[in-house]
Every structure is written in C-alpha cells, then in structure tokens.
Scaffold this active site. Sequence first.
Site, PDB file in Angstrom:
ATOM      1  N   GLU A 185    -116.480  -6.268  29.987  1.00  0.00           N
ATOM      2  CA  GLU A 185    -116.827  -7.121  31.128  1.00  0.00           C
ATOM      3  C   GLU A 185    -116.558  -8.588  30.796  1.00  0.00           C
ATOM      4  O   GLU A 185    -116.987  -9.074  29.761  1.00  0.00           O
ATOM      5  CB  GLU A 185    -118.310  -7.004  31.506  1.00  0.00           C
ATOM      6  CG  GLU A 185    -118.695  -5.726  32.175  1.00  0.00           C
ATOM      7  CD  GLU A 185    -120.163  -5.689  32.519  1.00  0.00           C
ATOM      8  OE1 GLU A 185    -120.744  -6.748  32.831  1.00  0.00           O
ATOM      9  OE2 GLU A 185    -120.756  -4.595  32.434  1.00  0.00           O
TER      10      GLU A 185
ATOM     11  N   TRP B 152    -127.366  -6.890  41.285  1.00  0.00           N
ATOM     12  CA  TRP B 152    -128.736  -6.705  40.831  1.00  0.00           C
ATOM     13  C   TRP B 152    -129.748  -7.562  41.585  1.00  0.00           C
ATOM     14  O   TRP B 152    -129.752  -7.516  42.826  1.00  0.00           O
ATOM     15  CB  TRP B 152    -128.772  -6.859  39.310  1.00  0.00           C
ATOM     16  CG  TRP B 152    -127.758  -5.997  38.636  1.00  0.00           C
ATOM     17  CD1 TRP B 152    -126.634  -6.390  37.974  1.00  0.00           C
ATOM     18  CD2 TRP B 152    -127.731  -4.563  38.613  1.00  0.00           C
ATOM     19  NE1 TRP B 152    -125.925  -5.296  37.530  1.00  0.00           N
ATOM     20  CE2 TRP B 152    -126.580  -4.164  37.897  1.00  0.00           C
ATOM     21  CE3 TRP B 152    -128.582  -3.558  39.107  1.00  0.00           C
ATOM     22  CZ2 TRP B 152    -126.251  -2.830  37.687  1.00  0.00           C
ATOM     23  CZ3 TRP B 152    -128.241  -2.234  38.909  1.00  0.00           C
ATOM     24  CH2 TRP B 152    -127.100  -1.869  38.194  1.00  0.00           C
TER      25      TRP B 152
ATOM     26  N   GLU C   6    -125.114  -2.949  28.044  1.00  0.00           N
ATOM     27  CA  GLU C   6    -125.976  -4.133  27.911  1.00  0.00           C
ATOM     28  C   GLU C   6    -127.444  -3.776  27.639  1.00  0.00           C
ATOM     29  O   GLU C   6    -128.340  -4.047  28.466  1.00  0.00           O
ATOM     30  CB  GLU C   6    -125.846  -5.007  29.164  1.00  0.00           C
ATOM     31  CG  GLU C   6    -124.435  -5.528  29.358  1.00  0.00           C
ATOM     32  CD  GLU C   6    -124.284  -6.502  30.517  1.00  0.00           C
ATOM     33  OE1 GLU C   6    -125.228  -6.646  31.322  1.00  0.00           O
ATOM     34  OE2 GLU C   6    -123.212  -7.122  30.631  1.00  0.00           O
TER      35      GLU C   6
ATOM     36  N   GLN D 158    -124.017  -0.239  41.705  1.00  0.00           N
ATOM     37  CA  GLN D 158    -123.508  -1.461  42.323  1.00  0.00           C
ATOM     38  C   GLN D 158    -122.443  -1.204  43.384  1.00  0.00           C
ATOM     39  O   GLN D 158    -122.212  -2.061  44.250  1.00  0.00           O
ATOM     40  CB  GLN D 158    -122.952  -2.376  41.234  1.00  0.00           C
ATOM     41  CG  GLN D 158    -124.033  -2.844  40.285  1.00  0.00           C
ATOM     42  CD  GLN D 158    -123.489  -3.746  39.212  1.00  0.00           C
ATOM     43  OE1 GLN D 158    -123.081  -3.305  38.147  1.00  0.00           O
ATOM     44  NE2 GLN D 158    -123.473  -5.031  39.468  1.00  0.00           N
TER      45      GLN D 158
HETATM   46  C1  LIG Z   1    -133.375 -16.598  29.846  1.00  0.00           C
HETATM   47  C2  LIG Z   1    -133.639 -16.347  31.321  1.00  0.00           C
HETATM   48  O1  LIG Z   1    -132.568 -15.555  31.846  1.00  0.00           O
HETATM   49  C3  LIG Z   1    -132.782 -15.118  33.193  1.00  0.00           C
HETATM   50  C4  LIG Z   1    -131.583 -14.375  33.718  1.00  0.00           C
HETATM   51  O2  LIG Z   1    -130.891 -13.746  32.615  1.00  0.00           O
HETATM   52  C5  LIG Z   1    -129.784 -13.013  32.896  1.00  0.00           C
HETATM   53  C6  LIG Z   1    -128.945 -12.752  31.835  1.00  0.00           C
HETATM   54  C7  LIG Z   1    -127.817 -11.998  32.022  1.00  0.00           C
HETATM   55  C8  LIG Z   1    -127.522 -11.520  33.281  1.00  0.00           C
HETATM   56  C9  LIG Z   1    -126.285 -10.766  33.461  1.00  0.00           C
HETATM   57  C10 LIG Z   1    -125.729 -10.311  34.622  1.00  0.00           C
HETATM   58  N1  LIG Z   1    -124.556  -9.775  34.242  1.00  0.00           N
HETATM   59  C11 LIG Z   1    -123.513  -9.217  35.106  1.00  0.00           C
HETATM   60  C12 LIG Z   1    -123.708  -7.728  35.027  1.00  0.00           C
HETATM   61  N2  LIG Z   1    -123.376  -7.205  33.695  1.00  0.00           N
HETATM   62  C13 LIG Z   1    -123.313  -5.764  33.943  1.00  0.00           C
HETATM   63  C14 LIG Z   1    -122.757  -5.607  35.323  1.00  0.00           C
HETATM   64  O3  LIG Z   1    -123.586  -4.717  36.027  1.00  0.00           O
HETATM   65  C15 LIG Z   1    -122.802  -6.995  35.962  1.00  0.00           C
HETATM   66  O4  LIG Z   1    -123.325  -6.941  37.272  1.00  0.00           O
HETATM   67  N3  LIG Z   1    -124.419  -9.847  32.935  1.00  0.00           N
HETATM   68  N4  LIG Z   1    -125.458 -10.475  32.451  1.00  0.00           N
HETATM   69  C16 LIG Z   1    -128.365 -11.755  34.359  1.00  0.00           C
HETATM   70  C17 LIG Z   1    -129.509 -12.515  34.165  1.00  0.00           C
END
Ligand SMILES: CCOCCOc1ccc(-c2cn(C[C@@H]3NC[C@@H](O)[C@H]3O)nn2)cc1
Length: 447
Positions: A353, A407, A166, A20
């Site tokens: 986080e 992401w 995660e 990132q």
């Molecule tokens: C049920 C449908 O769901 C669709 C999307 O579902 C998600 C869930 C969670 C995330 C998500 C993104 N982040 C932040 C990152 N954590 C690590 C670090 O690299 C940060 O950039 N945490 N959780 C994204 C999408």
Amino acid sequence: MAIIQFPKDFKWGAATASYQIEGATNEDGRGVSIWDTFSKTPGKVHNGDTGDVACDSYHRYEEDVKLIHDLGADVYRFSVAWPRIFPNGTGEVNQKGVDYYHKLVDSLLEKGIEPMCTLYHWDLPQALQDKGGWDNRETIEAFVQYADFMFKEFDGKIKKWITVNEPWCSSFLSNYIGEHAPGNQNLQLATDIAHHLLVAHGRAVKQFRDSNIEGEIGYAPNVTWFEPYSTKQQDIEACNRGNAWNLEWFFDPVFKGSYPSFMVDWFKEKGATPTILDGDLEIISQPIDFLGINYYTGNVGRYKENEGLFDLENIDMGYDKTDIDWFIYPEGFYKVLVKIKDLYGNVPIYITENGACYNEEPENGEVADHKRIDYLKTHLTALKRSMDSGVNVKGFLYWSLMDNFEWALGYSMRFGIVHVNYETLERTKKDSYHWFGETIQNGEFTL
Ligand SMILES: CCOCCOc1ccc(-c2cn(C[C@@H]3NC[C@@H](O)[C@H]3O)nn2)cc1
C-alpha cells in the site's frame, strides 16, 4: 529531466480490501463483521457511512477486474471477508462466499493477473468479537482454521498470501486510540491484541508450510517515519520510539523472535506488558517469504515531555498535505525502507500500500488529479532510491484501485486512481490511472 527506471521483472498493481469495496454485507450468507457493528454505531464513522453498498464490487467484480487489466497490472491485492467464509467465525463454511472468491480469482487468472490475497483486513466476524475477539486466544485458533481452509481451497490458484494487514491498526488504532473497530481504549488490551495478531500470523505461516501449499506467504505491516527535529539525543530517541511503535514492535518478533527491549521498558512504564506464552515467539518468528510494506506519510518529530505515548510531538514544518491531512513526506519512505534493510536484512519486499487522498470530482467525464500523480512520482522516486541503495523491493501496489470506504472517514476520503460515484456506482478512470498505466507499460517515468 530525470528518468526513473524500474527492473523489467518489477511487479506492478493495485490494492483493495473486502469491507471497503464489496458491499453486499447482508447477502449470500455473509455473517456480521465488527465493521458492520462499528459503522452502525452512531458517531463512529463520518456521516454514518457503512460498507453496506460501498463500491458494490461483490456484484461488479468483472468490471473491476477489467479496470485492473486495462491498467496493465501484473498483480491485484484483495482481501477475503472472513465472515463470508465462516459467518460465525468458525464451524460451517458458507459455500456462496467461497464461490464468490473463486469467481473473482478465476477472472483475474483468465486475464493473466496474479491474485495477492490478504486473509485478515480487519473484518473480524462479530461472533468472535462477542467472545472477546483478538483478546481471546481462541480467535487465534479460529484464524488458523480459516486460513487453513483458504490455503487448501485455493491451492494452485492463489500463490501470494498475506496473513494480517497492518496489525498496528487492528491493535493500537482499534483498541488504544479507539478510532477503528471495535473502538476500545486500553493500552494493555491493545498490547495483548497486537501479540495475538502476531501469534495468529505465525500459526498461519506454520500451517501453510506444514500443508505444503504452493506459493509464498508474508504479512503487511504499516510503517511511518519520524525524522528528528534536531541532533539532540532527546529528539532522536523520541523519534525512535515513534518509529518503533509501527516498525520494531511488529518486525522484531517476526524477524528476531523477541520484542525490542527499549520499547518493552517504555510500555512497562506506561502500564502495559504483552502477555507472552511459552512458544509464542518461536511461532511468530516462522520465516516468511516476503514482507508487505504499507507507507503513506511521515513527519518531523521532537521530544516533548508527556506528549502522547512517547513524549514525541509532531512539528508542522509546512510540508504540503493531502486531503486527509497527512504530510507528504517521500523522504520518510526512503528512510524507513533503508532502515528495514539495515535491521532485518534483505527479505523480498512488496509495497502493498502507498497512495494519496485527493477528493476531486469528475468534470466532463475526467478527473484531473495531478497532485496524486505528483505524489506517485515523488514516492516512486523514493522507492527507486531505496532499491538503488540495496533494498530488495519486488513490486508496488497502489492504494487504492478505486475510491472506497476509508474506515472512520467513510466515503469522504478518496484514495482511488478510479473515481466511484457512490450514487450511481459508476467508475471513472482518473488522470492518475492513465499515468500509472503508462508507467507500468514503460517500466519508467520522467520526473
Ligand atoms: C496518533 C493518532 O492517530 C490517529 C489516527 O491514526 C491513523 C493511523 C493510520 C491510519 C491509516 C489509514 N490507512 C489507510 C488504510 N490502510 C489499509 C487500507 O484499508 C487503507 O484504507 N493506513 N493507515 C489511520 C489513522
């Protein structure tokens, strides 16, 4: 006005991750990762953004370490790009990659900042993905070799290690929902990958112990919170399933040596059963020294037949949202932390986080991100409530030190307390950076 005070020995800091922020994806021998492949696949990432440059931290790490130092941080959480160390996932070590992380870690130590190192923050070497990735148990062996190398190479310098970040994201988000790399959509595959990530975690912990490495080791699962819409048993059970997808599914194997039976039965009905080999759960449940917790958002949930994977619908209660469209729900932070204590005892916890996405741009060299300050105030208050309720929280690392590649959403979403101009790569401290720095210095803030 209430004053929220933290213990004198409470550790404060900020977090980032290799893909990132680093950039330099094709430099100094780094191998290709699944996020290089995924981000270059049309339609996968907003605007076709990639991590090729990102924040260029690979070349600007000294400037970034100064930002961390000026913040007054005790700890800095970063991740190592596995493909910088083992460009092909295993085999020959890339010394230039190793050298980069020594420079980063030495720069942190020189300024009295403790490095907290995440070994796997999603940038799996593509060479391993080409052989099945986390679905192939050989990737577990490759991870243990990589972890073992890093433990011994940085023994005495890095004393807080995180195996996997995660695992829910690397398994279900990436291989069932399909929003992250490599983008599969298969529940059985995702369930097996989740299991293999947990085995890899346990094997790395055992290697750490057997090698007598100085320091502590843990992992950093992400959690959310679904609050039942009513006291109806259907609503309660639906929210329990939604919570357990992140919580019990990834915590029970580590802390209890078994998967939660109510979720095993539910997944079986959906056609997915983890492929568990003899000894796996014994390995996974190696005792850990600390637990990293990543929390962003929660919500009210209600039973709705055939809604999603768990017959659970999100109810829009009109709560405010951040710019990434996530509800602001500090109550959920408090509740999930208390539930973790109730279910798993008092393992030391670092919030590895927690943060808010707001996309303000600088005006006259300043970023008035006051909603991010409000988010921090409400969530740090929820955190202190959990501590006053007995939860053993040792520190808080804000996500993220700086705006970075979010992401699938690319550079469109900004979590940083430092703004990054992606054209010039200029860093600008936001108002939240100054507020957080004062909070760190004082160990308290006023609500
Ligand atoms: C049920 C449908 O769901 C669709 C999307 O579902 C998600 C869930 C969670 C995330 C998500 C993104 N982040 C932040 C990152 N954590 C690590 C670090 O690299 C940060 O950039 N945490 N959780 C994204 C999408």
